[in-house]
Design a protein around this motif. Structure first.
Motif, PDB file in Angstrom:
ATOM      1  N   LEU A 153     -12.021  -4.301  -4.751  1.00 40.46           N
ATOM      2  CA  LEU A 153     -11.490  -5.469  -5.456  1.00 40.46           C
ATOM      3  C   LEU A 153     -10.079  -5.196  -5.972  1.00 40.46           C
ATOM      4  CD1 LEU A 153     -12.194  -8.334  -6.276  1.00 40.46           C
ATOM      5  CD2 LEU A 153     -13.226  -7.427  -8.368  1.00 40.46           C
ATOM      6  N   ARG A 154      -9.859  -3.956  -6.414  1.00 37.26           N
ATOM      7  CA  ARG A 154      -8.535  -3.539  -6.868  1.00 37.26           C
ATOM      8  C   ARG A 154      -7.514  -3.657  -5.728  1.00 37.26           C
ATOM      9  NH1 ARG A 154      -4.976   0.192  -8.758  1.00 37.26           N
ATOM     10  NH2 ARG A 154      -5.089   1.376  -6.823  1.00 37.26           N
ATOM     11  N   GLN A 155      -7.895  -3.202  -4.545  1.00 30.93           N
ATOM     12  CA  GLN A 155      -7.010  -3.335  -3.379  1.00 30.93           C
ATOM     13  C   GLN A 155      -6.714  -4.799  -3.099  1.00 30.93           C
ATOM     14  OE1 GLN A 155      -5.310  -1.155  -1.478  1.00 30.93           O
ATOM     15  NE2 GLN A 155      -5.983   0.418  -2.923  1.00 30.93           N
ATOM     16  N   LYS A 156      -7.745  -5.637  -3.165  1.00 35.65           N
ATOM     17  CA  LYS A 156      -7.550  -7.062  -2.872  1.00 35.65           C
ATOM     18  C   LYS A 156      -6.605  -7.699  -3.886  1.00 35.65           C
ATOM     19  CE  LYS A 156     -11.435  -7.924   0.033  1.00 35.65           C
ATOM     20  NZ  LYS A 156     -11.003  -8.237   1.409  1.00 35.65           N
ATOM     21  N   ALA A 157      -6.636  -7.193  -5.133  1.00 31.92           N
ATOM     22  CA  ALA A 157      -5.751  -7.733  -6.163  1.00 31.92           C
ATOM     23  C   ALA A 157      -4.286  -7.523  -5.795  1.00 31.92           C
ATOM     24  CB  ALA A 157      -6.053  -7.095  -7.520  1.00 31.92           C
ATOM     25  N   LEU A 158      -4.003  -6.542  -4.957  1.00 32.72           N
ATOM     26  CA  LEU A 158      -2.617  -6.231  -4.573  1.00 32.72           C
ATOM     27  C   LEU A 158      -2.068  -7.209  -3.536  1.00 32.72           C
ATOM     28  CD1 LEU A 158      -2.754  -2.336  -4.194  1.00 32.72           C
ATOM     29  CD2 LEU A 158      -1.625  -3.627  -6.000  1.00 32.72           C
ATOM     30  N   TYR A 159      -2.944  -7.760  -2.703  1.00 36.43           N
ATOM     31  CA  TYR A 159      -2.431  -8.555  -1.583  1.00 36.43           C
ATOM     32  C   TYR A 159      -3.156  -9.877  -1.382  1.00 36.43           C
ATOM     33  CZ  TYR A 159      -6.297  -6.319   0.928  1.00 36.43           C
ATOM     34  OH  TYR A 159      -7.533  -5.867   1.315  1.00 36.43           O
ATOM     35  N   SER A 160      -4.019 -10.270  -2.325  1.00 36.43           N
ATOM     36  CA  SER A 160      -4.721 -11.548  -2.184  1.00 36.43           C
ATOM     37  C   SER A 160      -5.073 -12.087  -3.568  1.00 36.43           C
ATOM     38  CB  SER A 160      -6.006 -11.351  -1.376  1.00 36.43           C
ATOM     39  OG  SER A 160      -7.051 -10.866  -2.202  1.00 36.43           O
ATOM     40  N   LEU A 183      -7.652  -5.383 -13.343  1.00 30.34           N
ATOM     41  CA  LEU A 183      -8.022  -4.634 -12.135  1.00 30.34           C
ATOM     42  C   LEU A 183      -7.014  -3.538 -11.836  1.00 30.34           C
ATOM     43  CD1 LEU A 183      -9.294  -7.498  -9.837  1.00 30.34           C
ATOM     44  CD2 LEU A 183     -10.572  -5.459 -10.503  1.00 30.34           C
ATOM     45  N   LEU A 184      -5.724  -3.870 -11.968  1.00 27.47           N
ATOM     46  CA  LEU A 184      -4.690  -2.905 -11.601  1.00 27.47           C
ATOM     47  C   LEU A 184      -4.352  -1.973 -12.760  1.00 27.47           C
ATOM     48  CD1 LEU A 184      -2.451  -5.318  -9.518  1.00 27.47           C
ATOM     49  CD2 LEU A 184      -4.128  -3.667  -8.691  1.00 27.47           C
ATOM     50  N   GLY A 185      -4.852  -2.315 -13.949  1.00 28.98           N
ATOM     51  CA  GLY A 185      -4.617  -1.431 -15.088  1.00 28.98           C
ATOM     52  C   GLY A 185      -3.178  -1.396 -15.547  1.00 28.98           C
ATOM     53  N   LYS A 186      -2.439  -2.470 -15.312  1.00 27.91           N
ATOM     54  CA  LYS A 186      -1.052  -2.507 -15.785  1.00 27.91           C
ATOM     55  C   LYS A 186      -0.548  -3.939 -15.794  1.00 27.91           C
ATOM     56  CE  LYS A 186       1.834  -2.585 -11.946  1.00 27.91           C
ATOM     57  NZ  LYS A 186       3.130  -2.180 -11.441  1.00 27.91           N
ATOM     58  N   PRO A 187       0.449  -4.228 -16.653  1.00 29.21           N
ATOM     59  CA  PRO A 187       0.964  -5.600 -16.732  1.00 29.21           C
ATOM     60  C   PRO A 187       1.719  -5.979 -15.463  1.00 29.21           C
ATOM     61  CG  PRO A 187       2.263  -4.137 -18.114  1.00 29.21           C
ATOM     62  CD  PRO A 187       1.107  -3.333 -17.615  1.00 29.21           C
ATOM     63  N   LEU A 188       1.712  -7.265 -15.155  1.00 30.09           N
ATOM     64  CA  LEU A 188       2.443  -7.780 -13.989  1.00 30.09           C
ATOM     65  C   LEU A 188       3.509  -8.754 -14.464  1.00 30.09           C
ATOM     66  CD1 LEU A 188      -0.632  -8.501 -11.686  1.00 30.09           C
ATOM     67  CD2 LEU A 188       0.978  -6.587 -11.515  1.00 30.09           C
ATOM     68  N   GLN A 189       4.515  -8.930 -13.636  1.00 26.37           N
ATOM     69  CA  GLN A 189       5.559  -9.915 -13.921  1.00 26.37           C
ATOM     70  C   GLN A 189       5.016 -11.297 -13.622  1.00 26.37           C
ATOM     71  OE1 GLN A 189       8.584  -9.606 -15.174  1.00 26.37           O
ATOM     72  NE2 GLN A 189       8.462  -7.360 -15.396  1.00 26.37           N
ATOM     73  N   ASP A 228      -8.918 -15.874   1.918  1.00 25.95           N
ATOM     74  CA  ASP A 228      -8.592 -15.166   3.156  1.00 25.95           C
ATOM     75  C   ASP A 228      -7.115 -14.833   3.251  1.00 25.95           C
ATOM     76  OD1 ASP A 228     -11.230 -15.623   3.800  1.00 25.95           O
ATOM     77  OD2 ASP A 228     -10.798 -17.381   5.046  1.00 25.95           O
ATOM     78  N   HIS A 229      -6.294 -15.502   2.429  1.00 27.02           N
ATOM     79  CA  HIS A 229      -4.851 -15.318   2.559  1.00 27.02           C
ATOM     80  C   HIS A 229      -4.406 -13.930   2.109  1.00 27.02           C
ATOM     81  CE1 HIS A 229      -0.569 -15.613   1.474  1.00 27.02           C
ATOM     82  NE2 HIS A 229      -0.517 -16.331   2.559  1.00 27.02           N
ATOM     83  N   ARG A 230      -3.551 -13.354   2.944  1.00 30.84           N
ATOM     84  CA  ARG A 230      -3.013 -12.029   2.670  1.00 30.84           C
ATOM     85  C   ARG A 230      -1.511 -12.137   2.542  1.00 30.84           C
ATOM     86  NH1 ARG A 230      -6.293  -7.303   5.298  1.00 30.84           N
ATOM     87  NH2 ARG A 230      -4.989  -5.614   4.577  1.00 30.84           N
ATOM     88  N   PHE A 231      -0.960 -11.798   1.371  1.00 36.11           N
ATOM     89  CA  PHE A 231       0.489 -11.826   1.193  1.00 36.11           C
ATOM     90  C   PHE A 231       1.109 -10.733   2.066  1.00 36.11           C
ATOM     91  CE2 PHE A 231      -1.281 -13.421  -2.817  1.00 36.11           C
ATOM     92  CZ  PHE A 231      -0.660 -14.656  -2.866  1.00 36.11           C
ATOM     93  N   VAL A 232       2.316 -10.978   2.597  1.00 40.79           N
ATOM     94  CA  VAL A 232       2.915  -9.966   3.470  1.00 40.79           C
ATOM     95  C   VAL A 232       3.359  -8.749   2.662  1.00 40.79           C
ATOM     96  CG1 VAL A 232       3.646 -11.623   5.231  1.00 40.79           C
ATOM     97  CG2 VAL A 232       5.269 -10.913   3.456  1.00 40.79           C
ATOM     98  N   ALA A 233       3.646  -8.943   1.391  1.00 37.50           N
ATOM     99  CA  ALA A 233       4.031  -7.790   0.567  1.00 37.50           C
ATOM    100  C   ALA A 233       3.040  -7.621  -0.578  1.00 37.50           C
ATOM    101  CB  ALA A 233       5.440  -7.971   0.030  1.00 37.50           C
ATOM    102  N   ASN A 234       2.695  -6.390  -0.882  1.00 40.91           N
ATOM    103  CA  ASN A 234       1.804  -6.077  -1.996  1.00 40.91           C
ATOM    104  C   ASN A 234       2.538  -6.175  -3.325  1.00 40.91           C
ATOM    105  OD1 ASN A 234      -0.047  -5.387  -0.068  1.00 40.91           O
ATOM    106  ND2 ASN A 234      -0.189  -3.236  -0.648  1.00 40.91           N
ATOM    107  N   LEU A 235       1.789  -6.443  -4.378  1.00 45.08           N
ATOM    108  CA  LEU A 235       2.311  -6.146  -5.708  1.00 45.08           C
ATOM    109  C   LEU A 235       2.472  -4.630  -5.753  1.00 45.08           C
ATOM    110  CD1 LEU A 235      -0.030  -8.473  -7.792  1.00 45.08           C
ATOM    111  CD2 LEU A 235       2.378  -8.831  -7.262  1.00 45.08           C
ATOM    112  N   ARG A 236       3.489  -4.164  -6.433  1.00 45.55           N
ATOM    113  CA  ARG A 236       3.734  -2.709  -6.484  1.00 45.55           C
ATOM    114  C   ARG A 236       2.782  -2.092  -7.489  1.00 45.55           C
ATOM    115  NH1 ARG A 236       8.962  -3.703  -4.190  1.00 45.55           N
ATOM    116  NH2 ARG A 236       8.190  -5.081  -2.588  1.00 45.55           N
ATOM    117  N   GLU A 237       2.224  -0.989  -7.123  1.00 42.12           N
ATOM    118  CA  GLU A 237       1.207  -0.375  -8.012  1.00 42.12           C
ATOM    119  C   GLU A 237       1.855   0.344  -9.182  1.00 42.12           C
ATOM    120  OE1 GLU A 237      -2.626   1.081  -6.370  1.00 42.12           O
ATOM    121  OE2 GLU A 237      -1.426   1.273  -4.570  1.00 42.12           O
TER     122      GLU A 237
END
Lengths: 237, 237
Positions: A153-160, A183-189, A228-237
């Motif tokens: 689920l953590r991986q999916k949070a990066l790209y979906s 999930l990612l354990g850090k704040p996001l923009q 099902d949508h996958r962003f072409v770029a991940n959020l940076r970990e």
DNA sequence: CTAATAGTGTCTATTAGACATTATGTG
DNA sequence: CACATAATGTCTAATAGACACTATTAG
């Protein structure tokens, strides 16, 4: 020998086969935390320990493994979850004291409110916060299955926006961002987070708003197949 | 009743259990094409049809499912593949005429040369080009399993260099790019392709070169765990 | 030399990060 | 009004795409 004769003579019981079970790592998000549904074992082995909802395939009732897992989840929550996905299959001679056993493990996501009533009517089922779960002893290898489920689920949070299925039907963007942050354990923009979701047109504006404190937030619904949508770029970990 | 007494009284044969098999979608890359290893069925059901290498779990010989699948792949190729990953588990009452059956399917990658000798000594095993595979009738749901395997590998080609495991131990960057191009069905920019691999430091320069026509190409080896690396941005589809 | 293939330089396009600014509700 | 939270504007950073260019081999 013809195939017909072969099949008539064939009896599955003549051959040893591992035990086959199905389990579900069911996640939800509530009160700022990711939670997993556990059930207290009523029978041996590991009686009294908490474990994932699941059980044996019923070869009469179930046409396939998905039916088994949905049946088991419905027994505990009262409803079928909006997201379900195969996670991993564990099979070895040691994981179950009854003998060589295989479990096909699924991961499923559901909004807390959607199944709240179902859970509260089932005595042996309870939501557990993921944080601190490592301090309790679970039956079989279910601790490991949950670890794999969280990692997936953590991986999916990066790209979906699959984590959105842990929220109720209608939710706000800041709520969804918070799920991803946990999930990612850090704040996001928030700008990055909103921009990619808007550009991919993944959510439907319900026209409704919700006010808690400050400016009201727009309520959105998931569009069909947005998971099902996958962003072409991940959020940076 | 104590757990001890329960386990002593427990006999798995008192309970019906599905058949449990393991299958492997084993890919390699040879002569510019992605290939999958198939085996001709010697027994009913579906005798004479091609199918994936696999078979029943041997509860005496195998400690776990990974041992089963590695054993089965070694029987056909003579070697253990450098990459193996769980793909999907299929379980329903219809997929096998013998009854309710579950197959735990793995996908594995191997260099053609690495197992060439092993394959050629096995009469019933053969590499099939992925293109055109839909024209032959495979046993069970193995056509579907291969489809899932190809799709998984195609996805990995977008954000990893896992497809490198379909090549021999030492390979050139243009060779690897070609594998990705075949998987994605379109040409890639060599600058983009090389840049990301170099920046992530995924390959080891062997110091050797290979000349076919034109300028010699540098031969690389995979660094340990390079298959686990995920680029933050995908190649655009 | 030419042909062929490997590998680089460099500009553009896309998309995430940073962070200031504006918008809209409550009390 | 002040405060809180939602939402936007806009510049920078990172990384993929395009494509021209250089490098190194065989013949």
């Amino acid at each position: 020998m013809s195939e017909k004769a072969f099949l008539e003579a064939y009896n599955p019981k003549d051959h040893d086969s591992p035990l086959v079970t199905v389990d579900a790592v069911l996640f939800t998000f509530h009160e700022g935390a990711l939670k997993v549904l556990l059930v207290e074992r009523a029978n041996h082995p590991d009686r009294g320990k908490w474990c994932l909802p699941g059980g044996f395939v019923d070869m009469q009732a179930d046409e396939n493994l998905e039916e088994t897992v949905i049946r088991k989840v419905k027994e505990k929550t009262g409803v079928a979850p909006p997201y379900i996905d195969q996670l991993a299959t564990m099979g070895n001679s040691k994981r179950d004291k009854r003998g060589w056993s295989v479990t096909v493990c699924y991961t499923a996501l559901i909004g807390y409110q959607v199944c709240e009533a179902g859970i509260s009517t089932v005595q042996d089922a309870q939501w557990f916060d993921i944080a601190g779960l490592d301090r309790i002893s679970l039956a079989f290898d279910h601790q490991e299955l949950i670890r794999i489920g969280v990692e997936r689920l953590r991986q999916k949070a990066l790209y979906s926006i699959v984590p959105a299925y842990t929220l109720p039907d209608k939710f706000t963007l800041p709520e969804l961002q918070h799920v991803h942050e946990v999930l990612l354990g850090k704040p996001l923009q928030k700008k990055s987070f909103r921009r990619r979701i808007e550009q991919a047109d993944l959510l439907i504006d319900t026209g409704q708003q919700r006010t808690e404190r400050g400016r009201p937030a727009t309520l959105y619904r998931m569009r069909k197949h947005s998971g099902d949508h996958r962003f072409v770029a991940n959020l940076r970990e």
